[in-house]
Design a protein around this motif. Sequence first.
Motif, PDB file in Angstrom:
ATOM      1  N   VAL A  43      73.720 -56.693 -17.221  1.00  3.88           N
ATOM      2  CA  VAL A  43      74.782 -56.390 -18.170  1.00  3.88           C
ATOM      3  C   VAL A  43      75.354 -57.722 -18.636  1.00  3.88           C
ATOM      4  N   SER A  44      75.608 -57.842 -19.959  1.00  7.49           N
ATOM      5  CA  SER A  44      76.130 -59.102 -20.482  1.00  7.49           C
ATOM      6  C   SER A  44      76.977 -58.828 -21.707  1.00  7.49           C
ATOM      7  N   GLY A  45      78.017 -59.628 -21.848  1.00  6.47           N
ATOM      8  CA  GLY A  45      78.888 -59.504 -23.007  1.00  6.47           C
ATOM      9  C   GLY A  45      80.339 -59.344 -22.630  1.00  6.47           C
ATOM     10  N   GLN A  46      81.111 -58.712 -23.521  1.00  9.07           N
ATOM     11  CA  GLN A  46      82.549 -58.590 -23.367  1.00  9.07           C
ATOM     12  C   GLN A  46      82.921 -57.246 -22.761  1.00  9.07           C
ATOM     13  N   LEU A  47      83.575 -57.287 -21.602  1.00  3.35           N
ATOM     14  CA  LEU A  47      84.066 -56.059 -20.977  1.00  3.35           C
ATOM     15  C   LEU A  47      85.371 -55.606 -21.611  1.00  3.35           C
ATOM     16  N   MET A  48      86.202 -56.559 -21.987  1.00  2.00           N
ATOM     17  CA  MET A  48      87.442 -56.309 -22.698  1.00  2.00           C
ATOM     18  C   MET A  48      87.848 -57.629 -23.334  1.00  2.00           C
ATOM     19  N   PRO A  49      88.773 -57.629 -24.305  1.00  2.00           N
ATOM     20  CA  PRO A  49      89.140 -58.890 -24.957  1.00  2.00           C
ATOM     21  C   PRO A  49      89.509 -59.974 -23.946  1.00  2.00           C
ATOM     22  N   GLY A  50      88.840 -61.127 -24.068  1.00  3.63           N
ATOM     23  CA  GLY A  50      89.105 -62.243 -23.179  1.00  3.63           C
ATOM     24  C   GLY A  50      88.322 -62.227 -21.886  1.00  3.63           C
ATOM     25  N   TRP A  51      87.455 -61.210 -21.674  1.00  5.43           N
ATOM     26  CA  TRP A  51      86.706 -61.098 -20.416  1.00  5.43           C
ATOM     27  C   TRP A  51      85.222 -61.013 -20.733  1.00  5.43           C
ATOM     28  N   GLN A  52      84.480 -62.101 -20.416  1.00  5.20           N
ATOM     29  CA  GLN A  52      83.037 -62.170 -20.621  1.00  5.20           C
ATOM     30  C   GLN A  52      82.309 -62.126 -19.277  1.00  5.20           C
ATOM     31  N   LEU A  53      81.095 -61.546 -19.309  1.00  8.51           N
ATOM     32  CA  LEU A  53      80.358 -61.335 -18.063  1.00  8.51           C
ATOM     33  C   LEU A  53      78.869 -61.383 -18.328  1.00  8.51           C
ATOM     34  N   GLN A  54      78.118 -61.989 -17.404  1.00  7.82           N
ATOM     35  CA  GLN A  54      76.678 -61.785 -17.318  1.00  7.82           C
ATOM     36  C   GLN A  54      76.346 -61.558 -15.852  1.00  7.82           C
ATOM     37  N   ALA A  55      75.732 -60.417 -15.568  1.00  6.52           N
ATOM     38  CA  ALA A  55      75.395 -60.065 -14.187  1.00  6.52           C
ATOM     39  C   ALA A  55      74.030 -59.409 -14.166  1.00  6.52           C
ATOM     40  N   GLY A  56      73.276 -59.641 -13.111  1.00  5.97           N
ATOM     41  CA  GLY A  56      71.954 -59.040 -13.012  1.00  5.97           C
ATOM     42  C   GLY A  56      71.473 -58.941 -11.580  1.00  5.97           C
ATOM     43  N   TYR A  57      70.634 -57.955 -11.346  1.00  4.76           N
ATOM     44  CA  TYR A  57      69.997 -57.775 -10.041  1.00  4.76           C
ATOM     45  C   TYR A  57      68.507 -57.552 -10.269  1.00  4.76           C
TER      46      TYR A  57
END
Length: 790
Positions: free
Chosen positions: A658-672
């Motif tokens: 999963v990658s991108g914006q979860l909410m304004p000001g919160w970015q994430l890239q995570a993987g398994y």
Amino acid sequence: MPPLLMRQIPLAVMLLSCAVPAALAQAPSVQAAPATIRYDVPAQPLNASLIAIASRGGVRISIDADLARGVSGAAVHGDFTAGQALHRALQGTRLALLKTGSGVFTVQSAAPPAAAQPEATMPEVVISTNYLGQVTEDTGSYTTGAISTANRLVLSPRETPHAVSVVTRQQMDDFGLVQLSEVLSHTPGVYVQHIDSERTIYYARGFSLDNFSYDGLPWTRDASLNLGESLANMDLYDRVEVLKGANALMSGAGTPGATVNLIRKKPTRELRALADLSAGSWSNYRGMADVGGPLNDSGSVRARAVASYQDKHSFVDRYQRRSELAYGTLEADLSPRTLLTVGADYQHTVPRNSDWGGAPLFDADGKRFTMPRSFNGAPTWSTQQTRAKSAFASIEHTFESGWLANLRLIHQANALYAPVAYLDSFPKADGSGTAVTARQYNSDATSNGLDVYAKGPFTLLGRTHELVVGANAYRKQSDDVSSPYSFIEVDNIYTYRGQVPEPQWELDTAREVIRQKAVYATGRFSLPQGVHVIVGGRLSSYVNPTADIDESSIFTPYAGVTWDFAPNLTAFASYSDIFSPQNSRDVNNRTLDPMLGKNIEAGVKGAFLNGRLNASAAAFEVRQDNYAQYVDEVNKVTGMDAYRAIDGVRSRGVELEVSGQLMPGWQLQAGYTHKIARDAGGKVNTLAPEDQLSLYSTWQPMPRLTVGGGARWQSHTWQATRAVRGGMTTVHQGSYAIFDAMVRYQVSDRLALSFNFNNLTDRTYYGISTGRRVSYGDPRNAMLSLNYRY
């Protein structure tokens, strides 16, 4: 379909749900009415929507990045002209679409009707639609809206029937990723194995990752040498796209693990400048400058230049490396529909006291060698100096019919100067019993690549589809100079500081030439009920006289399908053959036969929060014959590592990201990623972990403050090797996690101060270089950076 995929696809769906056909003969003339094309563009960031529509419609569009920032484009589904589709994407925004007399679209702030200007007075600012996908610079995002690595079609990640990971410019800046090896260590599903201070091996899905592309043009890497790829400076790149699995359609001969596509920064329409100064642990100093903008009043000629310099020491005793980068590129609009791009880059690294092959693992009693991880077995004259130069050019033209033609050329020259050595044998308690094993290895590699293709829409059975037809050629010549091994005794390893004489080298020269050429085609067919089918193939030849390889008429088919079964979800599956000539040799110096195999994957993808968040879940199976497996012996002729060919190797697993914006000001890239590679005799390639988990995220608790952190975890790795006192033993690296953190404060609109902290818990870990030597990872360290933007 393999049983594993049948079992794992429902799980993937559940996990993700939670969170040239006859039409070419009828090419329309330039006087024809604008063609309608089928568009399936989801609601997503406006910049991504406009790029996707303009690329598919074969038009040019200009928009100020500030106007598009933070604006969402409306979904566009149906058959429209390019102008109609652009209008629909702008619905609900305060932006207006205007058109110049030459057909160039521009986006501006909406003005009252009375202030509207006639078309003829619109300024003719021509900006190329990026045929490589969406530029990530200045988006602030950890995802992208469009990519083209898989098949030359500019598609969103959701439309691409492969697992794809993208490390954006924002993520590189946030976590201080300045080398390719650092970027790939942050990429979900990629394992970075450090061999020594300069060399690395990359693995994906259980196989070595040797397929590289620069702006989509393929280049094959030899992991046994350091020709500068591992230390590639990321200052000149906008993003790194990693296409998982085989990519034989675009790369031709290559391994099935993944393809790394490095996308260069492009010239900017407005004047902009960036400067960065950094200082970190172990006297690590770095500076970078980046300037771009128009060279004439109309903006039809644009340029960009990047330069950086780094001088760093290390936790390893006596080690130091100096790195230099220079990059320049220019774009010129030869006409409203024709774009010329030229550029060049230069990278030079000069390390001192270079390690080669890692540190000893055992002593003469078979126990672990007790020297600290800062121990350096390199002589004072050991180095692995590299110089990498490239020049590139492309010209693209778009037609009224919506078709685009593109010609690209690249020239690369890589050089290595490496008098190197490692400590061999097993130290005794009094410090004796070891020797420096030395060798000089120099290499000059020159490669030239060409790619020409055309792509565009066509109508068949009442529906609009897309087609790509192309051809490419690649030639690489390597002139390698090497010496026989020299052995120099070390009196006492516990007082050794690299002070041994450099041998008088006796050098021999060998030349290797690789030639590859191919034609390829890909069609994307739109079917009812949100189904798209992609089929294609590549007919290629591969010649390497040195390795006695001459393969012609090699056909590698490709097929993929996507199904939009829900508003935000798409199921996908793909298949590709694998053909990979190899330079690996057995103990008798015979080249192994080419690797052959199949790559199958299936899963589900999603685009959420108006396209600001992408997610995927995939199950895969890779089948390989003639797989090169390392054997704990040496080549009797060259003295290098030896391999044997094994059949029936299968790598199976799952990948979640999963990658991108979860909410304004919160970015994430995570993987398994979970994979198991085995043949009839058991597991193979145990140097790559079977399980990997990564998570990196940033959050803005207040407008001027950004905080972030992340971790990467991997399961244990191992390798069987000869024991000190005879027989066999197994070397293990237990599972471990590395934690990082960052904080950035925006002092003013132009000035920012950043702190990066790596390996917060000071975890000791290593990569197994061979069964008897290891290369340690960096201990806890920090970097302070001052960044200025104009």
